[in-house]
Design a protein around this motif. Structure first.
Motif, mmCIF file in Angstrom:
data_model
loop_
_atom_site.group_PDB
_atom_site.id
_atom_site.type_symbol
_atom_site.label_atom_id
_atom_site.label_comp_id
_atom_site.label_asym_id
_atom_site.label_seq_id
_atom_site.Cartn_x
_atom_site.Cartn_y
_atom_site.Cartn_z
ATOM 1 N N GLU A 146 0.805 -1.222 0.000
ATOM 2 C CA GLU A 146 0.000 0.000 0.000
ATOM 3 C C GLU A 146 0.840 1.275 0.000
ATOM 4 N N VAL A 147 2.143 1.157 -0.177
ATOM 5 C CA VAL A 147 3.000 2.341 -0.158
ATOM 6 C C VAL A 147 2.548 3.331 -1.228
ATOM 7 N N ASP A 148 2.530 4.624 -0.882
ATOM 8 C CA ASP A 148 2.193 5.647 -1.878
ATOM 9 C C ASP A 148 3.311 6.660 -2.101
ATOM 10 N N THR A 149 4.320 6.666 -1.204
ATOM 11 C CA THR A 149 5.448 7.595 -1.353
ATOM 12 C C THR A 149 6.726 6.902 -0.921
ATOM 13 N N VAL A 150 7.768 7.010 -1.753
ATOM 14 C CA VAL A 150 9.072 6.441 -1.418
ATOM 15 C C VAL A 150 10.110 7.550 -1.492
ATOM 16 N N VAL A 151 10.960 7.608 -0.459
ATOM 17 C CA VAL A 151 11.976 8.649 -0.346
ATOM 18 C C VAL A 151 13.335 7.982 -0.207
ATOM 19 N N MET A 152 14.321 8.423 -1.019
ATOM 20 C CA MET A 152 15.663 7.838 -0.918
ATOM 21 C C MET A 152 16.712 8.822 -1.409
ATOM 22 N N GLY A 153 17.963 8.567 -1.037
ATOM 23 C CA GLY A 153 19.058 9.448 -1.416
ATOM 24 C C GLY A 153 19.517 9.241 -2.848
ATOM 25 N N ILE A 154 20.232 10.256 -3.364
ATOM 26 C CA ILE A 154 20.829 10.183 -4.707
ATOM 27 C C ILE A 154 22.282 10.621 -4.633
ATOM 28 N N GLY A 155 23.141 9.823 -5.254
ATOM 29 C CA GLY A 155 24.515 10.238 -5.520
ATOM 30 C C GLY A 155 24.658 10.351 -7.026
ATOM 31 N N GLY A 156 25.169 9.280 -7.660
ATOM 32 C CA GLY A 156 25.212 9.251 -9.117
ATOM 33 C C GLY A 156 23.860 8.956 -9.726
ATOM 34 N N GLY A 157 22.999 8.273 -8.965
ATOM 35 C CA GLY A 157 21.623 8.068 -9.401
ATOM 36 C C GLY A 157 21.233 6.636 -9.706
ATOM 37 N N GLY A 158 22.143 5.671 -9.566
ATOM 38 C CA GLY A 158 21.825 4.293 -9.918
ATOM 39 C C GLY A 158 20.693 3.696 -9.111
ATOM 40 N N LEU A 159 20.715 3.890 -7.793
ATOM 41 C CA LEU A 159 19.668 3.332 -6.932
ATOM 42 C C LEU A 159 18.318 3.964 -7.240
ATOM 43 N N LEU A 160 18.267 5.280 -7.277
ATOM 44 C CA LEU A 160 16.997 5.970 -7.526
ATOM 45 C C LEU A 160 16.441 5.623 -8.898
ATOM 46 N N ALA A 161 17.303 5.565 -9.902
ATOM 47 C CA ALA A 161 16.844 5.254 -11.255
ATOM 48 C C ALA A 161 16.253 3.849 -11.323
#
Length: 426
Positions: A185-200
């Motif tokens: 049921e998650v509606d928002t996810v928040v995470m860090g960015i460096g180069g962007g691999g994880l977020l992408a």
């Protein structure tokens, strides 16, 4: 739109991107017996702050201490026999180094990793313990990276980029599928960015799988404000390198986004925000005290954004939030400094200088006032010599632990009421 309708007529975001949901599912198969499916911890304290349900994806408990092993293993598992025979080379100050070293050990591949000379000793030892050959080179990651690329060109070893590779992005994206499995049921996810691999990677997994289920998930990226290359790059629709990147969040201290992650993030991520060094330090303290989690500064930026109420600033309405704790590899000496900084930022660490007459009983009187105010002295430094001191005077610097801003003011006012003039130091 119902879930059934979404499956029949899916309006899937990011269809033309270089990484797709099927790539992440294939990466998940590769990782089944390699990684830990890290727990999802409920944070009641953060939930009360946001008036929402908040969970923490504890990737700080992953093998090698961070999410990096996901992408490194997927990239290396897909090397040809000839490429494996030549070995791999990488550069990192910590998490990527350990991820590559662990993946190489699992796959039986020789790994050479370049780390800057000032790398924290625990990270250096952990990388060597996984069996990698470690070479110390340069004073920063950029110099180590250049040497690793030169080594790759000279020896034929495969260079394993920390984020700018589709296999790496797909591997990191498996965390998004785990989040949906653990918190449907998650509606928002928040995470860090460096180069962007994880977020992408997480963006592809979360956005495309949510669309297939007939749902929408808001995705917020977070950078340290002193290492925030994504906001100007997104504004310019081009990669904008930064100069003089400097932050306690060394795991995301990247001066230039990767081309592959950037293209994904600009299409799929809803917002990118920044947080201050003080906010990161306070989040790290909060996680230790309230969630019993040891998290490195880069892993705490998502929580920092929640504590700074960034979702409200963005007018993001949410009922079920997940913040990703991306890593837990923190040098003990840095932890000590961050704890002190975090306590100070939260007005729980008070330092002041006070001038006294050099006569018996003065320090005892000061100590009594502080004790009666229920504060705790954790350090005292005194000097009888200095340009500002007259004969018979003494300068005292006192470090106190307090309960917060109101308590600090109470202590200072109690001293002033007795005729003393404390000078607060930041």
């Amino acid at each position: 739109m119902t879930a059934a309708t979404a499956d029949e007529h899916p309006e899937i975001p990011g269809r033309g991107l270089s990484v797709q949901l099927q790539d992440i599912r294939a990466a998940q198969e590769l990782l089944n017996d390699v990684i830990v499916h890290t727990p999802m911890e409920h944070s009641r304290a953060l939930g009360r702050m946001l008036d929402a349900t908040v969970h923490l994806k504890a990737e700080n408990l992953q093998r090698a201490g961070s999410f990096k092993v996901r992408g490194a293993y997927v990239r290396m598992a897909r090397l040809s026999d000839d490429e494996r025979a030549h070995g791999v080379v990488a550069a990192s100050a910590g998490n990527h180094a350990q991820g590559v070293a662990l993946a190489a050990k699992k796959l039986g591949i020789r790994a050479k990793i370049f780390m800057p000379r000032g790398v924290a000793l625990p990270k250096l030892a952990a990388t060597r313990d996984h069996g990698a050959e470690v070479m110390l080179h340069g004073s920063n990651v950029d110099e180590a990276l250049a040497e690793a690329q030169r080594c790759s060109e000279e020896t034929g070893a495969v260079f394993i980029h920390p984020f700018n590779n589709t296999d790496v992005v797909a591997g990191q994206g498996t965390i998004g599928l785990e989040i949906l499995d653990q918190q449907p049921e998650v509606d928002t996810v928040v995470m860090g960015i460096g180069g962007g691999g994880l977020l992408a990677g997480a963006a592809v997994a979360l956005k495309q799988e949510a669309a297939r289920r007939g749902r929408r998930i808001t995705l917020i990226g977070v950078q340290a404000e002193n290492a925030a290359a994504y906001p100007p790059s997104l504004a310019a629709d081009a990669l904008v390198p930064l100069q003089g990147v400097r932050t306690i969040a060394d795991g995301i201290a990247v001066g230039r986004p990767g081309e592959i992650p950037f293209e994904i993030i600009k299409e799929l991520v809803d917002e990118v925000v920044t947080v201050s060094e003080d906010a990161i330090a306070k989040a790290l303290i909060f996680l230790m005290e309230r969630s019993k989690m040891v998290v490195e500064p880069a892993g705490a930026v998502g929580v920092a954004a929640l504590m700074e109420d960034k979702l409200a600033e963005l007018n993001v309405s949410t009922k079920n939030v997940v913040a990703v704790l991306s890593g837990g590899n923190i040098d003990p000496m840095l932890m000590l400094r961050v704890i002190q900084h975090g306590l100070s930022a939260a007005d729980r660490f008070l330092t002041f200088k006070i001038m006294l007459k050099d006569r018996p009983g003065e320090l005892a009187q000061i100590s009594k006032i502080i004790a009666d105010s229920d504060a705790n002295v954790i350090g005292v430094d005194h000097s009888r010599i200095g340009g500002e001191l007259s004969m018979g005077d003494v300068s005292i610097v006192i470090n106190l632990e307090t309960k917060g801003q109101e308590h600090s003011s109470l202590v200072l006012n109690a001293l002033r009421a007795e005729g003393y003039e404390p000078l607060v130091r930041n």
